[in-house]
Design a protein around this motif. Sequence first.
Motif, short mmCIF file in Angstrom:
data_model
loop_
_atom_site.label_atom_id
_atom_site.label_comp_id
_atom_site.label_asym_id
_atom_site.label_seq_id
_atom_site.Cartn_x
_atom_site.Cartn_y
_atom_site.Cartn_z
N ALA A 187 0.83 -1.20 0.00
CA ALA A 187 0.00 0.00 0.00
C ALA A 187 0.87 1.25 0.00
O ALA A 187 0.58 2.23 -0.72
CB ALA A 187 -0.94 -0.01 1.20
N THR A 188 1.93 1.23 0.78
CA THR A 188 2.85 2.38 0.81
C THR A 188 3.50 2.60 -0.54
O THR A 188 3.58 3.73 -1.04
CB THR A 188 3.94 2.18 1.89
OG1 THR A 188 3.31 2.08 3.17
CG2 THR A 188 4.93 3.32 1.90
N ALA A 189 3.95 1.50 -1.16
CA ALA A 189 4.65 1.60 -2.44
C ALA A 189 3.74 2.10 -3.55
O ALA A 189 4.10 3.02 -4.31
CB ALA A 189 5.24 0.24 -2.82
N VAL A 190 2.54 1.51 -3.67
CA VAL A 190 1.67 1.91 -4.79
C VAL A 190 1.11 3.32 -4.59
O VAL A 190 0.86 4.04 -5.56
CB VAL A 190 0.53 0.90 -5.02
CG1 VAL A 190 1.08 -0.45 -5.45
CG2 VAL A 190 -0.36 0.75 -3.79
N THR A 191 0.96 3.72 -3.33
CA THR A 191 0.52 5.10 -3.08
C THR A 191 1.56 6.09 -3.58
O THR A 191 1.23 7.15 -4.13
CB THR A 191 0.25 5.30 -1.57
OG1 THR A 191 -0.83 4.44 -1.17
CG2 THR A 191 -0.13 6.74 -1.28
N GLU A 192 2.83 5.74 -3.42
CA GLU A 192 3.89 6.60 -3.92
C GLU A 192 3.90 6.65 -5.44
O GLU A 192 4.32 7.65 -6.04
CB GLU A 192 5.24 6.12 -3.39
CG GLU A 192 5.42 6.32 -1.89
CD GLU A 192 6.71 5.72 -1.36
OE1 GLU A 192 7.45 5.07 -2.16
OE2 GLU A 192 7.00 5.88 -0.16
N TYR A 193 3.44 5.58 -6.09
CA TYR A 193 3.39 5.54 -7.55
C TYR A 193 2.24 6.36 -8.13
O TYR A 193 2.24 6.65 -9.34
CB TYR A 193 3.23 4.09 -8.04
CG TYR A 193 4.45 3.23 -7.87
CD1 TYR A 193 5.73 3.76 -7.99
CD2 TYR A 193 4.31 1.86 -7.60
CE1 TYR A 193 6.84 2.95 -7.84
CE2 TYR A 193 5.42 1.05 -7.46
CZ TYR A 193 6.69 1.60 -7.57
OH TYR A 193 7.79 0.79 -7.41
N VAL A 194 1.27 6.71 -7.31
CA VAL A 194 0.09 7.39 -7.81
C VAL A 194 0.45 8.71 -8.49
O VAL A 194 -0.11 9.06 -9.53
CB VAL A 194 -0.93 7.60 -6.67
CG1 VAL A 194 -1.98 8.64 -7.06
CG2 VAL A 194 -1.60 6.28 -6.33
N GLY A 195 1.39 9.44 -7.91
CA GLY A 195 1.80 10.70 -8.50
C GLY A 195 2.30 10.50 -9.92
O GLY A 195 1.86 11.17 -10.86
N THR A 196 3.22 9.56 -10.10
CA THR A 196 3.76 9.28 -11.43
C THR A 196 2.66 8.81 -12.38
O THR A 196 2.56 9.28 -13.52
CB THR A 196 4.84 8.19 -11.34
OG1 THR A 196 5.89 8.63 -10.50
CG2 THR A 196 5.39 7.86 -12.72
N ALA A 197 1.81 7.91 -11.89
CA ALA A 197 0.80 7.31 -12.75
C ALA A 197 -0.25 8.31 -13.20
O ALA A 197 -0.54 8.45 -14.40
CB ALA A 197 0.13 6.14 -12.02
N PHE A 198 -0.83 9.03 -12.26
CA PHE A 198 -1.93 9.93 -12.60
C PHE A 198 -1.44 11.27 -13.11
O PHE A 198 -2.10 11.89 -13.97
CB PHE A 198 -2.86 10.09 -11.40
CG PHE A 198 -3.72 8.89 -11.14
CD1 PHE A 198 -4.96 8.77 -11.73
CD2 PHE A 198 -3.28 7.86 -10.32
CE1 PHE A 198 -5.76 7.65 -11.52
CE2 PHE A 198 -4.06 6.74 -10.08
CZ PHE A 198 -5.31 6.63 -10.69
N ASP A 199 -0.30 11.74 -12.61
CA ASP A 199 0.22 13.02 -13.10
C ASP A 199 0.55 12.95 -14.59
O ASP A 199 0.46 13.95 -15.31
CB ASP A 199 1.47 13.43 -12.33
CG ASP A 199 1.14 13.93 -10.93
OD1 ASP A 199 -0.05 14.10 -10.62
OD2 ASP A 199 2.08 14.15 -10.13
N SER A 200 0.93 11.77 -15.06
CA SER A 200 1.28 11.62 -16.48
C SER A 200 0.07 11.86 -17.38
O SER A 200 0.21 12.18 -18.56
CB SER A 200 1.85 10.22 -16.74
OG SER A 200 0.86 9.22 -16.56
N LEU A 201 -1.15 11.71 -16.81
CA LEU A 201 -2.37 11.90 -17.59
C LEU A 201 -2.95 13.31 -17.46
O LEU A 201 -3.87 13.68 -18.18
CB LEU A 201 -3.43 10.88 -17.16
CG LEU A 201 -3.04 9.40 -17.27
CD1 LEU A 201 -4.23 8.54 -16.88
CD2 LEU A 201 -2.56 9.05 -18.66
N GLU A 202 -2.39 14.07 -16.53
CA GLU A 202 -2.95 15.41 -16.25
C GLU A 202 -2.98 16.33 -17.47
O GLU A 202 -4.00 17.01 -17.70
CB GLU A 202 -2.16 16.06 -15.10
CG GLU A 202 -2.82 17.27 -14.51
CD GLU A 202 -4.10 16.94 -13.74
OE1 GLU A 202 -5.05 17.72 -13.84
OE2 GLU A 202 -4.13 15.89 -13.06
N PRO A 203 -1.91 16.38 -18.30
CA PRO A 203 -1.95 17.31 -19.43
C PRO A 203 -3.10 17.02 -20.41
O PRO A 203 -3.69 17.96 -20.97
CB PRO A 203 -0.59 17.09 -20.11
CG PRO A 203 0.29 16.61 -19.00
CD PRO A 203 -0.59 15.74 -18.15
N SER A 204 -3.42 15.76 -20.60
CA SER A 204 -4.46 15.42 -21.59
C SER A 204 -5.84 15.25 -20.97
O SER A 204 -6.85 15.50 -21.65
CB SER A 204 -4.07 14.13 -22.32
OG SER A 204 -3.91 13.05 -21.41
#
Length: 211
Positions: A187-204
């Motif tokens: 849970a700690t690890a995937v929560t840290e990945y959320v920024g990378t995962a979802f931020d990559s979609l923010e521009p579009s």
Amino acid sequence: MSAETLGLRDRKKLQTRENISHQATRLFLEHGFDKVTIADVAAAAQVAKMTVTNYFPRKEDLALDLHDVFVDQLARVVREREPGESALAALRAAYLTAAAGQDPVVGFSGAEFARMISDSPALVARLREFHEEREQALADTLAAETGAAATDITPRVAAAQLGGVHRVLFEETMRRTLDGQSNDEIATAVTEYVGTAFDSLEPSLGDYAVR
């Protein structure tokens, strides 16, 4: 027929379904999914084979009993998003909540269950279908929510991106589970990945499907 009678009937059906699912999961974990037959499950649950298949038309769905919840998960979040909230923001918040709660729907299945899936080509294939069905359900919802024309591929493109992020996070959760990490560690690890995962979609998608 009275509402009380219907209520009793529905409860009986639910109990039967839960018993079949419980017995199937126990047998699958003990012997492996591919070695257990529908007849084995029926005998353990003390019901007829036809009863098993009436509740679970596919053997794989005996093991992956959250099909409907899984497939509708992302679409439901989008349908229930707050006013002024985009689909991306709603899905990010929902994923963080699910990860914090170590929800099985996002991959927190436990080592035995994860191993059972990974050891069975049939279950791996069925889980892949779950992801594809979930993406299609999300695309349909995005199209309805944005009033997109049938010829507009934007909802499908958005669903592919959003569904892809969730699939990557799901697979990472499964991978870490199979590696022996605890749910808290995962849970700690995937929560840290959320920024990378979802931020990559923010521009579009940051302003897409805002309610």
